[in-house]
Design an enzyme around this catalytic site. Structure first.
Site, PDB file in Angstrom:
ATOM      1  N   GLU A   1       0.841  -1.204   0.000  1.00 21.58           N
ATOM      2  CA  GLU A   1       0.000   0.000   0.000  1.00 21.58           C
ATOM      3  C   GLU A   1       0.870   1.246   0.000  1.00 21.58           C
ATOM      4  O   GLU A   1       2.001   1.226   0.488  1.00 21.58           O
ATOM      5  CB  GLU A   1      -0.852   0.015   1.283  1.00 21.58           C
ATOM      6  CG  GLU A   1      -2.319  -0.286   1.087  1.00 21.58           C
ATOM      7  CD  GLU A   1      -3.115   0.895   0.542  1.00 21.58           C
ATOM      8  OE1 GLU A   1      -2.626   1.634  -0.326  1.00 21.58           O
ATOM      9  OE2 GLU A   1      -4.252   1.066   1.002  1.00 21.58           O
ATOM     10  N   ASP A   2       0.300   2.330  -0.494  1.00 27.90           N
ATOM     11  CA  ASP A   2       1.042   3.588  -0.500  1.00 27.90           C
ATOM     12  C   ASP A   2       1.128   4.222   0.885  1.00 27.90           C
ATOM     13  O   ASP A   2       2.190   4.567   1.366  1.00 27.90           O
ATOM     14  CB  ASP A   2       0.432   4.584  -1.509  1.00 27.90           C
ATOM     15  CG  ASP A   2      -1.080   4.768  -1.340  1.00 27.90           C
ATOM     16  OD1 ASP A   2      -1.673   4.173  -0.405  1.00 27.90           O
ATOM     17  OD2 ASP A   2      -1.674   5.511  -2.142  1.00 27.90           O
TER      18      ASP A   2
ATOM     19  N   ASP B   1      -3.460   5.994   6.705  1.00 24.62           N
ATOM     20  CA  ASP B   1      -3.840   7.268   7.315  1.00 24.62           C
ATOM     21  C   ASP B   1      -4.725   6.953   8.531  1.00 24.62           C
ATOM     22  O   ASP B   1      -4.211   6.648   9.603  1.00 24.62           O
ATOM     23  CB  ASP B   1      -4.567   8.071   6.227  1.00 24.62           C
ATOM     24  CG  ASP B   1      -4.949   9.471   6.646  1.00 24.62           C
ATOM     25  OD1 ASP B   1      -4.491   9.932   7.689  1.00 24.62           O
ATOM     26  OD2 ASP B   1      -5.730  10.135   5.921  1.00 24.62           O
TER      27      ASP B   1
ATOM     28  N   PHE C   1      -0.796  16.569   4.031  1.00 20.60           N
ATOM     29  CA  PHE C   1      -1.144  15.933   2.759  1.00 20.60           C
ATOM     30  C   PHE C   1       0.087  15.878   1.867  1.00 20.60           C
ATOM     31  O   PHE C   1       0.722  16.896   1.603  1.00 20.60           O
ATOM     32  CB  PHE C   1      -2.280  16.688   2.064  1.00 20.60           C
ATOM     33  CG  PHE C   1      -2.905  15.878   0.974  1.00 20.60           C
ATOM     34  CD1 PHE C   1      -3.880  14.929   1.280  1.00 20.60           C
ATOM     35  CD2 PHE C   1      -2.501  16.031  -0.334  1.00 20.60           C
ATOM     36  CE1 PHE C   1      -4.439  14.145   0.277  1.00 20.60           C
ATOM     37  CE2 PHE C   1      -3.055  15.255  -1.344  1.00 20.60           C
ATOM     38  CZ  PHE C   1      -4.029  14.312  -1.046  1.00 20.60           C
TER      39      PHE C   1
ATOM     40  N   ARG D   1       1.318  11.731  -9.305  1.00 22.30           N
ATOM     41  CA  ARG D   1       1.677  10.349  -8.985  1.00 22.30           C
ATOM     42  C   ARG D   1       3.069   9.987  -9.505  1.00 22.30           C
ATOM     43  O   ARG D   1       3.722   9.093  -8.996  1.00 22.30           O
ATOM     44  CB  ARG D   1       0.674   9.372  -9.625  1.00 22.30           C
ATOM     45  CG  ARG D   1      -0.697   9.375  -9.008  1.00 22.30           C
ATOM     46  CD  ARG D   1      -1.477   8.169  -9.529  1.00 22.30           C
ATOM     47  NE  ARG D   1      -2.907   8.290  -9.308  1.00 22.30           N
ATOM     48  CZ  ARG D   1      -3.535   7.964  -8.180  1.00 22.30           C
ATOM     49  NH1 ARG D   1      -2.845   7.507  -7.161  1.00 22.30           N
ATOM     50  NH2 ARG D   1      -4.840   8.086  -8.065  1.00 22.30           N
TER      51      ARG D   1
HETATM   52  P1  IMP Z   1      -7.238   5.644   5.300  1.00 27.38           P
HETATM   53  O1  IMP Z   1      -8.382   4.721   5.062  1.00 27.38           O
HETATM   54  O2  IMP Z   1      -7.676   6.888   6.016  1.00 27.38           O
HETATM   55  O3  IMP Z   1      -6.061   4.984   5.955  1.00 27.38           O
HETATM   56  O4  IMP Z   1      -6.832   6.190   3.894  1.00 27.38           O
HETATM   57  C1  IMP Z   1      -5.927   5.604   3.059  1.00 27.38           C
HETATM   58  C2  IMP Z   1      -6.020   6.226   1.680  1.00 27.38           C
HETATM   59  O5  IMP Z   1      -6.235   7.646   1.736  1.00 27.38           O
HETATM   60  C3  IMP Z   1      -4.713   6.032   0.960  1.00 27.38           C
HETATM   61  O6  IMP Z   1      -4.662   4.789   0.291  1.00 27.38           O
HETATM   62  C4  IMP Z   1      -4.701   7.218   0.026  1.00 27.38           C
HETATM   63  O7  IMP Z   1      -5.412   6.911  -1.156  1.00 27.38           O
HETATM   64  C5  IMP Z   1      -5.459   8.301   0.761  1.00 27.38           C
HETATM   65  N1  IMP Z   1      -4.534   9.259   1.435  1.00 27.38           N
HETATM   66  C6  IMP Z   1      -4.376   9.408   2.756  1.00 27.38           C
HETATM   67  N2  IMP Z   1      -3.473  10.365   3.026  1.00 27.38           N
HETATM   68  C7  IMP Z   1      -3.043  10.831   1.832  1.00 27.38           C
HETATM   69  C8  IMP Z   1      -2.073  11.826   1.443  1.00 27.38           C
HETATM   70  O8  IMP Z   1      -1.418  12.501   2.265  1.00 27.38           O
HETATM   71  N3  IMP Z   1      -1.898  11.994   0.105  1.00 27.38           N
HETATM   72  C9  IMP Z   1      -2.588  11.287  -0.827  1.00 27.38           C
HETATM   73  N4  IMP Z   1      -3.498  10.346  -0.515  1.00 27.38           N
HETATM   74  C10 IMP Z   1      -3.724  10.111   0.811  1.00 27.38           C
END
Ligand code: IMP
Length: 179
Positions: free
Chosen positions: A100-101, A104, A153, A166
Site C-alpha cells: 500500500e502507498d 492514514d 497531505f 503520482r
Molecule cells: P485511510 O483509510 O484513512 O487509511 O486512507 C488511506 C487512503 O487515503 C490512501 O490509500 C490514500 O489513497 C489516501 N490518502 C491518505 N493520506 C493521503 C495523502 O497525504 N496523500 C494522498 N493520498 C492520501
C-alpha cells in the site's frame, strides 16, 4: 480553491530507495525457506512502491494487483472501499504481502485485510511506504512501514492530488500558497 502547488520535497528519491532495499530484505528474511512471496499491490497509489520493491527482491516473488476506490465522504468513516479490480489469482494458502502507498486513518487497510483474510491466505502481512500514526482511527496491523510522517497531505511516488503528481519520484508536500 486555488490550485495547490508543490512545496519542498519531504522524502527524497535516495531516501525512498534506501528504505525500500531495507524493507525488501526484511520481507525476505521474515519468509524463511524458499517458498514464494506473493505481493498484492493496491492500485493506484501502490504502483511505484511495488515496482521498486520487487526489483529489490529475489526470484521468490509473484505479484498481483487489486484496485480500490474509497466511497464518498459520507461513508468514509466506515472504511468501506469499492473494489474496482479484483485479484487475478487465488491467494488461498499463499504467503501474501499487501503493498500500500499510505496508511492514514487505517480504515481502508482494515477493510482490505478483512476481505483478503476471508480468502484464507497462509499468511497475510502488510507493507506501507508511508504512515500517519497520529491520524489513526483503528489499530491496524502494518508489518513494514517505510516512513512515519506528520498529519500533512503529501503527493508523489504513486500518491496523487486529483490524479496529479503520482509520477514524482519523491514525496512532496502540497501548499495552497497561504490562500
Ligand atoms: P485511510 O483509510 O484513512 O487509511 O486512507 C488511506 C487512503 O487515503 C490512501 O490509500 C490514500 O489513497 C489516501 N490518502 C491518505 N493520506 C493521503 C495523502 O497525504 N496523500 C494522498 N493520498 C492520501
Amino acid at each position: 480553491m486555488p490550485a495547490p502547488y508543490l512545496a519542498s520535497s519531504l522524502i527524497t528519491q535516495d531516501q525512498i530507495q534506501d528504505r525500500i532495499v531495507e524493507i525488501a530484505a526484511e520481507i525476505e528474511r521474515d519468509s524463511p525457506g524458499d517458498g514464494l512471496i506473493h505481493l498484492v499491490c493496491v492500485l493506484k497509489g501502490g504502483f511505484m512502491f511495488l515496482a521498486d520493491l520487487v526489483r529489490a527482491m529475489g526470484d521468490r516473488v509473484t505479484l498481483d494487483f487489486m484496485a480500490v476506490s474509497s466511497y464518498g465522504k459520507n461513508t468514509k468513516t466506515s472504511g468501506e472501499v469499492r473494489l474496482l479490480k479484483d485479484l487475478d489469482q487465488s491467494i488461498e494458502g499463499r504467503d501474501v504481502v499487501i503493498v500500500e502507498d499510505i496508511v492514514d486513518t487505517g480504515l481502508t487497510l482494515t477493510y482490505l485485510q478483512e476481505i483478503l483474510r476471508a480468502r484464507a491466505p497462509g499468511r497475510l502481512r502488510t507493507a506501507c511506504l508511508l504512515s500517519k500514526p497520529t491520524r489513526r482511527l483503528v489499530n491496524v496491523q502494518v508489518d513494514y512501514v517505510g516512513f512515519d510522517i506528520d498529519d500533512q497531505f503529501v503527493v508523489g511516488y504513486g500518491l496523487d492530488y486529483a490524479e496529479q503528481y503520482r509520477n514524482l519520484p519523491y514525496i512532496a508536500m502540497l501548499d495552497d500558497g497561504g490562500a
